[in-house]
Design an enzyme around this catalytic site. Structure first.
Site, PDB file in Angstrom:
ATOM      1  N   TYR A   1       6.439  -9.889   6.927  1.00  0.00           N
ATOM      2  CA  TYR A   1       6.461  -8.447   7.156  1.00  0.00           C
ATOM      3  C   TYR A   1       7.016  -8.154   8.542  1.00  0.00           C
ATOM      4  O   TYR A   1       6.867  -8.946   9.479  1.00  0.00           O
ATOM      5  CB  TYR A   1       5.047  -7.866   7.096  1.00  0.00           C
ATOM      6  CG  TYR A   1       4.479  -7.713   5.710  1.00  0.00           C
ATOM      7  CD1 TYR A   1       4.613  -6.517   5.004  1.00  0.00           C
ATOM      8  CD2 TYR A   1       3.787  -8.761   5.112  1.00  0.00           C
ATOM      9  CE1 TYR A   1       4.074  -6.373   3.736  1.00  0.00           C
ATOM     10  CE2 TYR A   1       3.245  -8.623   3.841  1.00  0.00           C
ATOM     11  CZ  TYR A   1       3.394  -7.425   3.158  1.00  0.00           C
ATOM     12  OH  TYR A   1       2.865  -7.297   1.901  1.00  0.00           O
TER      13      TYR A   1
ATOM     14  N   ASP B   1       0.814  -1.203   0.000  1.00  0.00           N
ATOM     15  CA  ASP B   1       0.000   0.000   0.000  1.00  0.00           C
ATOM     16  C   ASP B   1       0.852   1.260   0.000  1.00  0.00           C
ATOM     17  O   ASP B   1       2.068   1.215   0.207  1.00  0.00           O
ATOM     18  CB  ASP B   1      -0.911   0.018   1.231  1.00  0.00           C
ATOM     19  CG  ASP B   1      -2.014  -1.021   1.165  1.00  0.00           C
ATOM     20  OD1 ASP B   1      -2.334  -1.474   0.049  1.00  0.00           O
ATOM     21  OD2 ASP B   1      -2.556  -1.376   2.232  1.00  0.00           O
TER      22      ASP B   1
END
Length: 283
Positions: free
Chosen positions: A110, A56
């Protein structure tokens, strides 16, 4: 077919995936390939092209992985010669002709660095541990509820440590839903700072929709980093020059950020000190 590991600072971009009229990481990669005459001006993307994930806006990466057909001479350092400093290719691997960077990724990982002063380490770990394993994460994603869309995912790894004023999450999964990591961060921070009870985690993992006032918002994107995409049998060869470039570029960014933080601390502390003296004078 060749796959590249790409690191980038996501803050200047409106996400990874190409969009009209805004800066994205993907379009930046394509612009570099056009300058290198690897991608024709009229072509939308290179043959066989795919990427490991679509981060994003504001999200950074250590090991975003893109793969496509290209000439043998296109090494990471050649790629970097036409990329801006905040986007660096640093490793590559020759892959089979049918390799797909999205679908062949067995897992992705992540890290999330979330500012959370006063967080209780034990509460943070207890809340994060409850999220490990297979769950329906429908209450922790921005994806619209749809009977045809599966919101069950398996978090293979879910750990958190307190580092100064930050909660540092390490999460690996077979797949991630939109905003899942950032909403996990927001949930755990609420528990670890006493804003929500530990039992809130179980309620969030219940597939029954949360009422609006109990929903979990997404924490800011800037602390989120894609650190790995794992492919069975693929070994990436580091490029020494590419790695040195990452070290230099992100070393400078670290110095700039540290200076900015120090300046902010100075301004805040001095204004607070003056405010305190002013209060004493008024008394």
């Amino acid at each position: 077919m060749r796959a590249f590991r790409v690191a980038y600072d996501g803050r200047p971009f409106h996400g990874f995936q190409r969009q009209p009229a805004v800066a994205t990481v993907e379009e930046t990669l394509f612009d570099a390939l056009r300058k290198l005459d690897v991608l024709a001006e009229e072509a939308a993307k290179p043959p066989g092209y795919a990427a490991a994930g679509r981060t994003d806006a504001g999200v950074s990466a250590v090991a975003q992985t893109v793969a496509f057909e290209c000439p043998d001479w296109l090494t990471p350092r050649a790629f970097d010669s036409q990329l801006p400093a905040h986007v660096r290719a640093w490793a590559s691997a020759d892959v089979p002709a049918d390799f797909h960077a999205t679908y062949d990724a067995e897992s992705r990982a992540y890290e999330y660095h979330l500012f959370a002063p006063g967080a209780d380490p034990e509460l943070a770990r207890a809340a994060t541990a409850k999220l490990a394993g297979e769950h329906d994460f429908a209450n922790l994603t921005a994806v619209s509820r749809n009977a045809e869309f599966d919101t069950v995912r398996t978090l293979e790894t879910a750990t958190v440590e307190v580092d100064g004023e930050f909660l540092v999450f390490s999460l690996r999964a077979d797949g991630f839903l939109w905003e899942l990591v950032r909403r996990i961060g927001s949930l755990v921070r609420a528990v670890a700072t006493g804003q929500a009870p530990l039992s809130k985690v179980e309620r969030v993992l219940d597939p029954e929709p949360l009422p609006g006032h109990e929903g979990v918002p997404a924490a800011p994107p800037e602390g989120l980093v894609l650190v790995d995409a794992h492919y069975q049998g693929i070994t990436f060869e580091p490029d020494d020059q590419g790695i040195e470039s990452v070290r230099e570029v992100f070393g400078e960014k670290r110095a700039t950020a540290a200076t900015t933080a120090r300046m902010a601390r100075c301004v805040r502390s001095r204004v607070e000190a003056v405010g305190g003296k002013h209060d004493e004078t008024d008394v």
